[in-house]
Design a protein around this motif. Structure first.
Motif, PDB file in Angstrom:
ATOM      1  N   PHE A   1     -11.195  -1.918   5.255  1.00 43.41           N
ATOM      2  CA  PHE A   1     -10.046  -2.756   5.918  1.00 43.41           C
ATOM      3  C   PHE A   1      -8.967  -3.057   4.628  1.00 43.41           C
ATOM      4  N   GLY A   2      -9.375  -3.169   3.702  1.00 41.38           N
ATOM      5  CA  GLY A   2      -8.612  -3.568   2.327  1.00 41.38           C
ATOM      6  C   GLY A   2      -7.459  -2.409   2.248  1.00 41.38           C
ATOM      7  N   LYS A   3      -6.410  -2.828   1.468  1.00 45.60           N
ATOM      8  CA  LYS A   3      -5.327  -1.863   0.956  1.00 45.60           C
ATOM      9  C   LYS A   3      -4.907  -1.940  -0.461  1.00 45.60           C
ATOM     10  N   ILE A   4      -4.584  -0.793  -0.807  1.00 49.01           N
ATOM     11  CA  ILE A   4      -4.062  -0.630  -2.354  1.00 49.01           C
ATOM     12  C   ILE A   4      -2.602  -0.220  -2.178  1.00 49.01           C
ATOM     13  N   SER A   5      -1.881  -0.776  -3.016  1.00 51.85           N
ATOM     14  CA  SER A   5      -0.322   0.106  -3.055  1.00 51.85           C
ATOM     15  C   SER A   5       0.177   0.084  -4.392  1.00 51.85           C
ATOM     16  N   TRP A   6       0.798   0.947  -4.659  1.00 55.80           N
ATOM     17  CA  TRP A   6       1.071   1.391  -6.093  1.00 55.80           C
ATOM     18  C   TRP A   6       2.797   1.726  -5.892  1.00 55.80           C
ATOM     19  N   GLU A   7       3.305   1.155  -6.876  1.00 56.61           N
ATOM     20  CA  GLU A   7       4.992   1.174  -7.052  1.00 56.61           C
ATOM     21  C   GLU A   7       5.283   1.160  -8.528  1.00 56.61           C
ATOM     22  N   GLU A   8       6.290   2.043  -8.772  1.00 59.13           N
ATOM     23  CA  GLU A   8       7.009   1.887 -10.041  1.00 59.13           C
ATOM     24  C   GLU A   8       8.521   1.337  -9.686  1.00 59.13           C
ATOM     25  N   SER A   9       8.732   0.362 -10.263  1.00 58.23           N
ATOM     26  CA  SER A   9      10.172  -0.078 -10.266  1.00 58.23           C
ATOM     27  C   SER A   9      10.255  -1.375 -11.101  1.00 58.23           C
ATOM     28  N   ARG A  10      11.661  -1.450 -11.327  1.00 57.62           N
ATOM     29  CA  ARG A  10      11.752  -2.696 -12.460  1.00 57.62           C
ATOM     30  C   ARG A  10      11.617  -4.136 -12.035  1.00 57.62           C
ATOM     31  N   GLU A  11      11.726  -4.227 -10.798  1.00 55.46           N
ATOM     32  CA  GLU A  11      11.590  -5.506 -10.100  1.00 55.46           C
ATOM     33  C   GLU A  11      10.237  -5.428  -9.118  1.00 55.46           C
ATOM     34  N   LYS A  12       9.943  -6.777  -8.867  1.00 55.66           N
ATOM     35  CA  LYS A  12       8.688  -6.641  -8.150  1.00 55.66           C
ATOM     36  C   LYS A  12       9.243  -6.058  -6.860  1.00 55.66           C
ATOM     37  N   PRO A  13       7.979  -5.291  -5.925  1.00 52.98           N
ATOM     38  CA  PRO A  13       8.429  -4.428  -4.821  1.00 52.98           C
ATOM     39  C   PRO A  13       8.985  -5.440  -3.870  1.00 52.98           C
ATOM     40  N   LEU A  14       9.662  -5.034  -2.710  1.00 52.03           N
ATOM     41  CA  LEU A  14      10.055  -5.491  -1.841  1.00 52.03           C
ATOM     42  C   LEU A  14       9.371  -6.031  -0.878  1.00 52.03           C
ATOM     43  N   TRP A  15       8.038  -5.465  -0.614  1.00 55.50           N
ATOM     44  CA  TRP A  15       7.192  -6.028   0.314  1.00 55.50           C
ATOM     45  C   TRP A  15       6.675  -7.244  -0.222  1.00 55.50           C
ATOM     46  N   TRP A  16       6.638  -7.303  -1.524  1.00 55.39           N
ATOM     47  CA  TRP A  16       6.111  -8.854  -2.071  1.00 55.39           C
ATOM     48  C   TRP A  16       7.045  -9.761  -2.082  1.00 55.39           C
ATOM     49  N   THR A  17       8.431  -9.432  -2.414  1.00 55.22           N
ATOM     50  CA  THR A  17       9.184 -10.729  -2.408  1.00 55.22           C
ATOM     51  C   THR A  17       9.768 -11.039  -0.953  1.00 55.22           C
ATOM     52  N   SER A  18       9.349 -10.161  -0.022  1.00 53.19           N
ATOM     53  CA  SER A  18       9.869 -10.647   1.387  1.00 53.19           C
ATOM     54  C   SER A  18       8.503 -11.175   2.219  1.00 53.19           C
ATOM     55  N   LEU A  19       7.515 -11.497   1.612  1.00 52.88           N
ATOM     56  CA  LEU A  19       6.548 -12.333   2.061  1.00 52.88           C
ATOM     57  C   LEU A  19       6.723 -13.765   2.578  1.00 52.88           C
ATOM     58  N   PRO A  20       6.354 -14.244   3.542  1.00 55.81           N
ATOM     59  CA  PRO A  20       6.814 -15.708   3.878  1.00 55.81           C
ATOM     60  C   PRO A  20       6.545 -16.602   2.772  1.00 55.81           C
ATOM     61  N   PRO A  21       7.349 -17.855   2.935  1.00 56.52           N
ATOM     62  CA  PRO A  21       7.041 -18.640   1.823  1.00 56.52           C
ATOM     63  C   PRO A  21       5.613 -19.615   2.152  1.00 56.52           C
ATOM     64  N   SER A  22       5.256 -19.661   0.818  1.00 57.50           N
ATOM     65  CA  SER A  22       3.778 -20.506   0.864  1.00 57.50           C
ATOM     66  C   SER A  22       3.796 -21.666   1.610  1.00 57.50           C
ATOM     67  N   ILE A  23       2.612 -21.759   2.228  1.00 54.40           N
ATOM     68  CA  ILE A  23       2.168 -23.221   2.931  1.00 54.40           C
ATOM     69  C   ILE A  23       2.418 -24.265   1.827  1.00 54.40           C
ATOM     70  N   LEU A  24       2.170 -23.889   0.603  1.00 53.87           N
ATOM     71  CA  LEU A  24       2.110 -25.363  -0.068  1.00 53.87           C
ATOM     72  C   LEU A  24       3.594 -25.503  -0.825  1.00 53.87           C
ATOM     73  N   SER A  25       4.538 -24.636  -0.700  1.00 54.38           N
ATOM     74  CA  SER A  25       5.773 -24.689  -0.780  1.00 54.38           C
ATOM     75  C   SER A  25       6.654 -25.749  -0.261  1.00 54.38           C
ATOM     76  N   GLN A  26       7.805 -26.103  -0.877  1.00 52.34           N
ATOM     77  CA  GLN A  26       8.628 -26.942  -0.122  1.00 52.34           C
ATOM     78  C   GLN A  26       9.375 -26.523   1.258  1.00 52.34           C
ATOM     79  N   SER A  27       9.506 -25.276   1.116  1.00 53.79           N
ATOM     80  CA  SER A  27      10.251 -24.748   2.086  1.00 53.79           C
ATOM     81  C   SER A  27       9.116 -24.852   3.515  1.00 53.79           C
ATOM     82  N   PHE A  28       7.840 -24.958   3.432  1.00 53.20           N
ATOM     83  CA  PHE A  28       7.059 -24.882   4.424  1.00 53.20           C
ATOM     84  C   PHE A  28       7.214 -26.553   5.148  1.00 53.20           C
ATOM     85  N   THR A  29       7.896 -26.972   6.032  1.00 55.78           N
ATOM     86  CA  THR A  29       8.522 -28.223   6.680  1.00 55.78           C
ATOM     87  C   THR A  29       7.753 -28.344   7.838  1.00 55.78           C
ATOM     88  N   GLN A  30       7.606 -29.538   8.163  1.00 58.68           N
ATOM     89  CA  GLN A  30       6.972 -29.880   9.550  1.00 58.68           C
ATOM     90  C   GLN A  30       8.034 -29.496  10.770  1.00 58.68           C
TER      91      GLN A  30
END
Length: 266
Positions: A113-142
């Motif tokens: 059920f796991g998943k491996i994805s590989w990519e060559e690019s200068r910047e971090k992959p789009l799928w990574w940068t578009s992840l939702p904000p972390s629960i422990l970040s300031q943008s997770f508000t009430q």
DNA sequence: CCCCATGTTCGACA
DNA sequence: GTGTCGAACATGGG
């Protein structure tokens, strides 16, 4: 058991390979974990690359190689990462093994059920940068929590807490832990939770994430017995708050453990 | 044979 | 289009 904190723990298991060059790549070329990508591309793409850094976000991991090479890892239900000696012999469940001079960096997953994805690019992959904000970040508000509960107003809170778009890293045991601490019955519809309880829920979501990272994310430590975690796994477990027998039933499609006398249904 | 498993995705349906 | 639910995915254990 890969939820937020376990994922952080597993991320670090490849640290012995940092700054080392991948000399050989083993993979099971027909494994489902590569999800349609061409395994030989991944094999060639990682060859001679040096592991620079790694990141964890919710249940996702990202490994950065020099240069311009990225490897995403999701552990699914039964995935794990570990470092072995360089003479490690791949097993049936060893879908990917990166050999350096000193180590073998291993990804295993017997249920695929796991998943491996590989990519060559200068910047971090789009799928990574578009992840939702972390629960422990300031943008997770009430306020964000409240809005999401409204959007999912007819779903049981148990199912809502498992939605990665809003609660990245929360899995089955964390959702139960959060509801138990908050005193909310897991079948309560998200939209029925009164405002003062939403405030409690907000605090416990962050608390459980932070504490789990502190305890398990560091070195797979044990939770105190005051947590539901230590009592939830078997039939007949005792609630550390009420002393009564815990209930286990399927809610939101998943086995759910809760304590009826301390969790109110709204 | 049955049911269960710390996750995600997809199709059916309202 | 939106929201909700259950099945499917692949494998092993009880």
């Amino acid at each position: 058991m890969p939820e937020l904190a376990e994922v952080e723990y597993y991320r670090k298991q490849w640290n012995p390979g940092l700054s080392q060059t991948i000399e050989k790549v083993h993979l099971h070329s027909h494994s489902r974990v590569f999800r349609g990508q061409t395994p030989s591309d991944i094999q060639r793409g990682l060859q001679e690359k040096s592991l620079q850094k790694s990141f964890a976000h919710g249940k996702q991991m990202l490994f950065q190689f020099k240069s311009c090479t990225w490897l995403g890892v999701h552990l699914g239900m039964t995935g794990k990462l570990f470092t072995a000696k360089p003479d490690f012999i791949p097993q049936k469940q060893s879908h990917l093994v990166l050999y350096t001079e000193k180590n073998a960096l291993v990804f295993e997953d017997f249920r695929h059920f796991g998943k491996i994805s590989w990519e060559e690019s200068r910047e971090k992959p789009l799928w990574w940068t578009s992840l939702p904000p972390s629960i422990l970040s300031q943008s997770f508000t009430q306020e964000k929590l409240q809005a999401f509960l409204k959007k999912r107003k007819n779903s049981p809170i148990k199912a809502v807490l498992l939605m990665q778009e809003q609660f990245p890293g929360v899995g089955n045991w964390m959702a139960d832990e959060i509801n138990w601490r908050s005193g909310i019955h897991p079948t309560t519809r998200a939209g029925k939770i009164p405002p003062d309880k939403v405030a409690v829920l907000y605090g416990e979501i962050k608390e459980v994430c932070q504490k789990a990272l502190d305890i398990v994310g560091e070195d797979w430590g044990d939770f105190p017995d005051s947590w539901l975690f230590n009592h939830r796994w078997r039939e007949g477990g005792i609630c550390p708050r009420s002393g009564e027998i815990l209930t286990r039933e399927k809610i939101g499609g998943r086995t759910t453990c809760y304590s009826p006398s301390v969790q109110e249904l709204f």
